[in-house]
Design an enzyme around this catalytic site. Structure first.
Site, PDB file in Angstrom:
ATOM      1  CD  GLU A   1      -2.706   1.092   2.602  1.00 57.11           C
ATOM      2  OE1 GLU A   1      -3.805   1.665   2.577  1.00 57.11           O
ATOM      3  OE2 GLU A   1      -2.274   0.472   3.611  1.00 57.11           O
TER       4      GLU A   1
ATOM      5  CE  LYS B   1      -7.797   0.890   3.206  1.00 58.72           C
ATOM      6  NZ  LYS B   1      -6.710   1.547   3.982  1.00 58.72           N
TER       7      LYS B   1
ATOM      8  CB  CYS C   1      -4.345  -1.732   4.234  1.00 58.63           C
ATOM      9  SG  CYS C   1      -3.499  -1.537   5.832  1.00 58.63           S
TER      10      CYS C   1
END
Length: 264
Positions: free
Chosen positions: A40, A110, A151
């Site tokens: 990330e 995301k 994440c």
């Protein structure tokens, strides 16, 4: 399929971050990997005020990794970067995948944003500067369906079940997991996502300190569909390899048919 997860310590110097990322991709290619995954925010980790100007999904960042994929003959998951968002105050946290000919194979923004307040320990509101994505993505990587996440998504099992139902056999998790949560939760969650979805999990993490006063856990790893950690990075910048046995994946799904037996 031979794969590689690349572990970085991205800081405030974007050009240096990209140079290190390119070096790790070269090491991945030299080690025989067909698919390499970066972590990330490979472009920048630091104070929001110092962040580089966000760019489009076909900007300089994309061109850099498209060229790397083409020159190295490698499938490249470019971790994530600060993509131009829906308004001036917010970017997207975006992953790109490139084929060995340099074309873009997938884009994922995301979905779950890290908004956490732990008195005296953590104060982080990702949603202040990042807009959430709204679509799940399964990409074709060298013929293997590959589900994308970033994440904090890791804490939401329903996302990964959707990816598995859509056909994913690999789940990719580029991350910058914090030290205080990573030491207790990172491996447990990765193994859980692998077991419950009977997929390989490729998790590439940031490692070490970055501003403002945060430390990333690292421990990038590759987990098989049985939940076994087949390869794990030491606590340093580097590349970690594993060979994915897709016949073993099919055998596990046949012998313990939990995906086939689901009723909800």
């Amino acid at each position: 399929m031979r794969v590689a997860v690349c572990q970085l310590n991205s800081r405030e110097d974007r050009a240096h971050n990209l140079t290190v990322a390119r070096d790790l991709l070269e090491r991945a290619a030299a080690g025989g990997a067909k698919f390499a995954v970066l972590p990330e925010y490979v472009d920048f980790l630091g104070r929001s005020a110092d962040a580089p100007k966000p760019e489009s999904a076909d900007g300089e960042f994309a061109e850099f990794f498209a060229s790397a994929a083409r020159e190295l003959g490698l499938w490249v998951h470019a971790g994530s970067f600060h993509e131009t968002g829906p308004d001036p105050a917010r970017t997207y946290n975006t992953s790109l995948i490139f084929t060995p000919d340099g074309s873009r194979a997938a884009i994922y923004r995301k979905i779950h944003l890290y908004d956490v307040e732990i008195a005296g320990r953590v104060s982080y509101q990702e949603s202040r500067t990042v807009a959430p994505g709204g679509q799940t993505v399964v990409a074709d990587v060298d013929g293997v369906p590959t589900g994308l996440s970033i994440c904090y998504d890791l804490r939401f099992p329903e996302l990964y079940r959707q990816l598995a139902i859509a056909g994913a056999k690999i789940l990719v998790v580029p991350a910058a997991f914090m030290l205080h949560t990573g030491r207790d939760h990172w491996e447990v969650l990765l193994r859980a996502r692998a077991i419950e979805n009977q997929c390989y999990v490729l998790a590439a993490g940031q490692i070490g300190d970055h501003e403002p006063g945060r430390t990333c856990f690292g421990r990038s790893m590759i987990v098989d569909p049985w939940g076994t950690v087949v390869s794990q990075a030491p606590d340093t910048v580097g590349v970690t390899f594993a060979d994915l046995d897709l016949d073993r994946l099919d055998k596990i799904r046949t012998e313990v048919p939990s995906l086939a037996n689901r009723r909800l």
